[in-house]
Design a protein around this motif. Structure first.
Motif, PDB file in Angstrom:
ATOM      1  N   ILE A  21      22.987 -18.860 -36.279  1.00 22.58           N
ATOM      2  CA  ILE A  21      23.482 -17.495 -36.619  1.00 22.58           C
ATOM      3  C   ILE A  21      22.571 -16.337 -35.992  1.00 22.58           C
ATOM      4  CG2 ILE A  21      23.648 -15.890 -38.536  1.00 22.58           C
ATOM      5  CD1 ILE A  21      24.079 -18.403 -40.447  1.00 22.58           C
ATOM      6  N   PHE A  22      23.098 -15.091 -35.694  1.00 21.66           N
ATOM      7  CA  PHE A  22      22.445 -14.130 -35.167  1.00 21.66           C
ATOM      8  C   PHE A  22      22.036 -13.320 -36.467  1.00 21.66           C
ATOM      9  CE2 PHE A  22      24.565 -15.204 -31.157  1.00 21.66           C
ATOM     10  CZ  PHE A  22      23.512 -15.160 -30.214  1.00 21.66           C
ATOM     11  N   TYR A  23      20.744 -12.722 -36.145  1.00 22.51           N
ATOM     12  CA  TYR A  23      20.335 -11.618 -37.111  1.00 22.51           C
ATOM     13  C   TYR A  23      19.699 -10.526 -36.594  1.00 22.51           C
ATOM     14  CZ  TYR A  23      20.607 -15.540 -40.547  1.00 22.51           C
ATOM     15  OH  TYR A  23      20.896 -16.607 -41.308  1.00 22.51           O
ATOM     16  N   ALA A  24      19.686  -9.376 -36.778  1.00 18.60           N
ATOM     17  CA  ALA A  24      18.946  -8.135 -36.369  1.00 18.60           C
ATOM     18  C   ALA A  24      18.304  -7.541 -37.407  1.00 18.60           C
ATOM     19  CB  ALA A  24      19.940  -7.277 -35.406  1.00 18.60           C
ATOM     20  N   CYS A  48      13.980 -16.369 -44.886  1.00 16.49           N
ATOM     21  CA  CYS A  48      13.262 -15.091 -45.018  1.00 16.49           C
ATOM     22  C   CYS A  48      12.313 -15.224 -43.328  1.00 16.49           C
ATOM     23  CB  CYS A  48      12.235 -14.907 -45.839  1.00 16.49           C
ATOM     24  SG  CYS A  48      13.262 -14.854 -47.515  1.00 16.49           S
ATOM     25  N   ILE A  49      11.936 -14.159 -43.090  1.00 15.43           N
ATOM     26  CA  ILE A  49      10.922 -14.051 -42.051  1.00 15.43           C
ATOM     27  C   ILE A  49       9.691 -13.466 -42.893  1.00 15.43           C
ATOM     28  CG2 ILE A  49      11.272 -11.529 -41.283  1.00 15.43           C
ATOM     29  CD1 ILE A  49      10.703 -12.882 -38.439  1.00 15.43           C
ATOM     30  N   VAL A  50       8.570 -14.208 -42.580  1.00 19.85           N
ATOM     31  CA  VAL A  50       7.159 -13.683 -42.796  1.00 19.85           C
ATOM     32  C   VAL A  50       6.493 -13.025 -42.061  1.00 19.85           C
ATOM     33  CG1 VAL A  50       5.270 -14.945 -44.051  1.00 19.85           C
ATOM     34  CG2 VAL A  50       7.337 -16.082 -44.410  1.00 19.85           C
ATOM     35  N   CYS A  51       6.141 -11.740 -42.810  1.00 18.10           N
ATOM     36  CA  CYS A  51       5.427 -11.079 -41.818  1.00 18.10           C
ATOM     37  C   CYS A  51       3.937 -11.383 -41.339  1.00 18.10           C
ATOM     38  CB  CYS A  51       5.247  -9.475 -42.488  1.00 18.10           C
ATOM     39  SG  CYS A  51       4.320  -8.267 -41.672  1.00 18.10           S
ATOM     40  N   PRO A  52       3.536 -11.398 -40.211  1.00 19.13           N
ATOM     41  CA  PRO A  52       2.309 -12.076 -39.900  1.00 19.13           C
ATOM     42  C   PRO A  52       1.351 -11.469 -40.489  1.00 19.13           C
ATOM     43  CG  PRO A  52       3.127 -11.262 -38.082  1.00 19.13           C
ATOM     44  CD  PRO A  52       4.161 -11.203 -38.868  1.00 19.13           C
ATOM     45  N   SER A 106      14.083 -11.102 -46.356  1.00 20.66           N
ATOM     46  CA  SER A 106      15.326 -12.152 -46.205  1.00 20.66           C
ATOM     47  C   SER A 106      15.893 -11.583 -44.816  1.00 20.66           C
ATOM     48  CB  SER A 106      16.308 -11.817 -47.471  1.00 20.66           C
ATOM     49  OG  SER A 106      17.004 -10.736 -47.487  1.00 20.66           O
ATOM     50  N   LEU A 107      16.454 -12.367 -44.251  1.00 19.56           N
ATOM     51  CA  LEU A 107      17.183 -12.199 -42.788  1.00 19.56           C
ATOM     52  C   LEU A 107      18.418 -11.549 -43.164  1.00 19.56           C
ATOM     53  CD1 LEU A 107      16.122 -15.302 -40.549  1.00 19.56           C
ATOM     54  CD2 LEU A 107      15.401 -12.774 -40.520  1.00 19.56           C
ATOM     55  N   ALA A 108      19.179 -11.916 -44.060  1.00 21.07           N
ATOM     56  CA  ALA A 108      20.668 -11.509 -44.098  1.00 21.07           C
ATOM     57  C   ALA A 108      20.595 -10.190 -44.788  1.00 21.07           C
ATOM     58  CB  ALA A 108      21.335 -12.502 -45.110  1.00 21.07           C
ATOM     59  N   LYS A 109      19.791  -9.861 -45.634  1.00 23.70           N
ATOM     60  CA  LYS A 109      19.807  -8.570 -46.539  1.00 23.70           C
ATOM     61  C   LYS A 109      18.534  -7.457 -46.320  1.00 23.70           C
ATOM     62  CE  LYS A 109      22.976 -10.021 -50.027  1.00 23.70           C
ATOM     63  NZ  LYS A 109      22.961 -10.437 -51.382  1.00 23.70           N
ATOM     64  N   LYS A 138      11.753  -7.339 -54.697  1.00 24.56           N
ATOM     65  CA  LYS A 138      11.355  -5.715 -54.867  1.00 24.56           C
ATOM     66  C   LYS A 138      12.466  -4.665 -54.249  1.00 24.56           C
ATOM     67  CE  LYS A 138       6.846  -7.043 -53.074  1.00 24.56           C
ATOM     68  NZ  LYS A 138       5.719  -6.778 -52.106  1.00 24.56           N
ATOM     69  N   GLY A 139      13.622  -5.295 -54.067  1.00 22.97           N
ATOM     70  CA  GLY A 139      14.850  -4.514 -53.623  1.00 22.97           C
ATOM     71  C   GLY A 139      14.993  -4.765 -51.862  1.00 22.97           C
ATOM     72  N   ILE A 140      15.771  -3.994 -51.482  1.00 25.78           N
ATOM     73  CA  ILE A 140      16.116  -4.090 -49.983  1.00 25.78           C
ATOM     74  C   ILE A 140      15.273  -2.761 -49.338  1.00 25.78           C
ATOM     75  CG2 ILE A 140      17.630  -3.467 -47.877  1.00 25.78           C
ATOM     76  CD1 ILE A 140      19.851  -4.415 -50.014  1.00 25.78           C
ATOM     77  N   LYS A 141      14.192  -3.478 -48.498  1.00 23.88           N
ATOM     78  CA  LYS A 141      12.908  -2.720 -47.679  1.00 23.88           C
ATOM     79  C   LYS A 141      13.381  -2.536 -46.437  1.00 23.88           C
ATOM     80  CE  LYS A 141      10.997  -2.025 -51.664  1.00 23.88           C
ATOM     81  NZ  LYS A 141      10.269  -0.942 -52.428  1.00 23.88           N
ATOM     82  N   GLN A 142      13.803  -3.555 -45.677  1.00 24.02           N
ATOM     83  CA  GLN A 142      13.779  -3.698 -44.287  1.00 24.02           C
ATOM     84  C   GLN A 142      14.979  -3.502 -43.868  1.00 24.02           C
ATOM     85  OE1 GLN A 142      10.840  -4.423 -42.717  1.00 24.02           O
ATOM     86  NE2 GLN A 142      11.596  -4.323 -40.745  1.00 24.02           N
ATOM     87  N   ARG A 143      15.344  -2.456 -42.808  1.00 25.97           N
ATOM     88  CA  ARG A 143      16.514  -2.215 -42.308  1.00 25.97           C
ATOM     89  C   ARG A 143      16.983  -3.508 -41.424  1.00 25.97           C
ATOM     90  NH1 ARG A 143      17.997   3.585 -39.480  1.00 25.97           N
ATOM     91  NH2 ARG A 143      17.015   4.113 -41.424  1.00 25.97           N
ATOM     92  N   ILE A 144      18.394  -3.718 -41.772  1.00 28.73           N
ATOM     93  CA  ILE A 144      18.961  -4.641 -41.027  1.00 28.73           C
ATOM     94  C   ILE A 144      19.925  -4.164 -39.984  1.00 28.73           C
ATOM     95  CG2 ILE A 144      18.423  -6.509 -42.416  1.00 28.73           C
ATOM     96  CD1 ILE A 144      21.462  -6.470 -43.320  1.00 28.73           C
TER      97      ILE A 144
END
Length: 122
Positions: free
Chosen positions: A46-49, A74-78, A85-88, A110-116
């Motif tokens: 699956i592609f995610y951006a 999910c991607i974990v911030c280093p 979450s990658l999807a949302k 925490k809600g949607i925080k990261q722009r996808i």
């Protein structure tokens, strides 16, 4: 005669970010689209951006591990271990509610925080 400043709106629609085969091979690719740094991921077919930098402190998500938490990939911030979450783009964390009769750790949002961004294959 009054001179009007023309405002340039962001372009809408699709942007070419690479050939599918190249993106699959790379698994993680950095792109800049309209001045915004984007991370394009290929994971489990699956592609995610999403925005390249973490919403929290600007950590480079390209170096983050991908793990599943509470059924969410999910991607974990280093930098600070935030789970996104990658999807949302939802930020999740694990905690206990001290008011529960038996405090048990569970996952909260925490809600949607990261722009996808939407990835479309053509």
């Amino acid at each position: 005669m009054e001179e009007r400043e023309e405002r340039q709106e962001p372009a809408t629609g699709s942007h070419f970010v690479g050939k599918k085969e190249d993106l699959i091979k790379a698994k993680r690719s950095f792109r800049t689209v309209e001045g915004r740094d984007i991370l394009v991921l290929y994971h489990q077919e699956i592609f995610y951006a999403l925005d390249f930098h973490s919403y929290h402190a600007g950590g480079p998500l390209q170096n983050g591990d991908i793990e599943e938490f509470d059924g969410k990939l999910c991607i974990v911030c280093p930098k600070h271990k935030f789970k996104i979450s990658l999807a949302k783009g939802e930020s999740i964390y694990r905690a206990t509610n001290p008011y529960d009769p038996v405090p048990t750790p569970r996952w909260y949002s925490k809600g949607i925080k990261q722009r996808i961004h939407t990835v479309t294959e053509i």
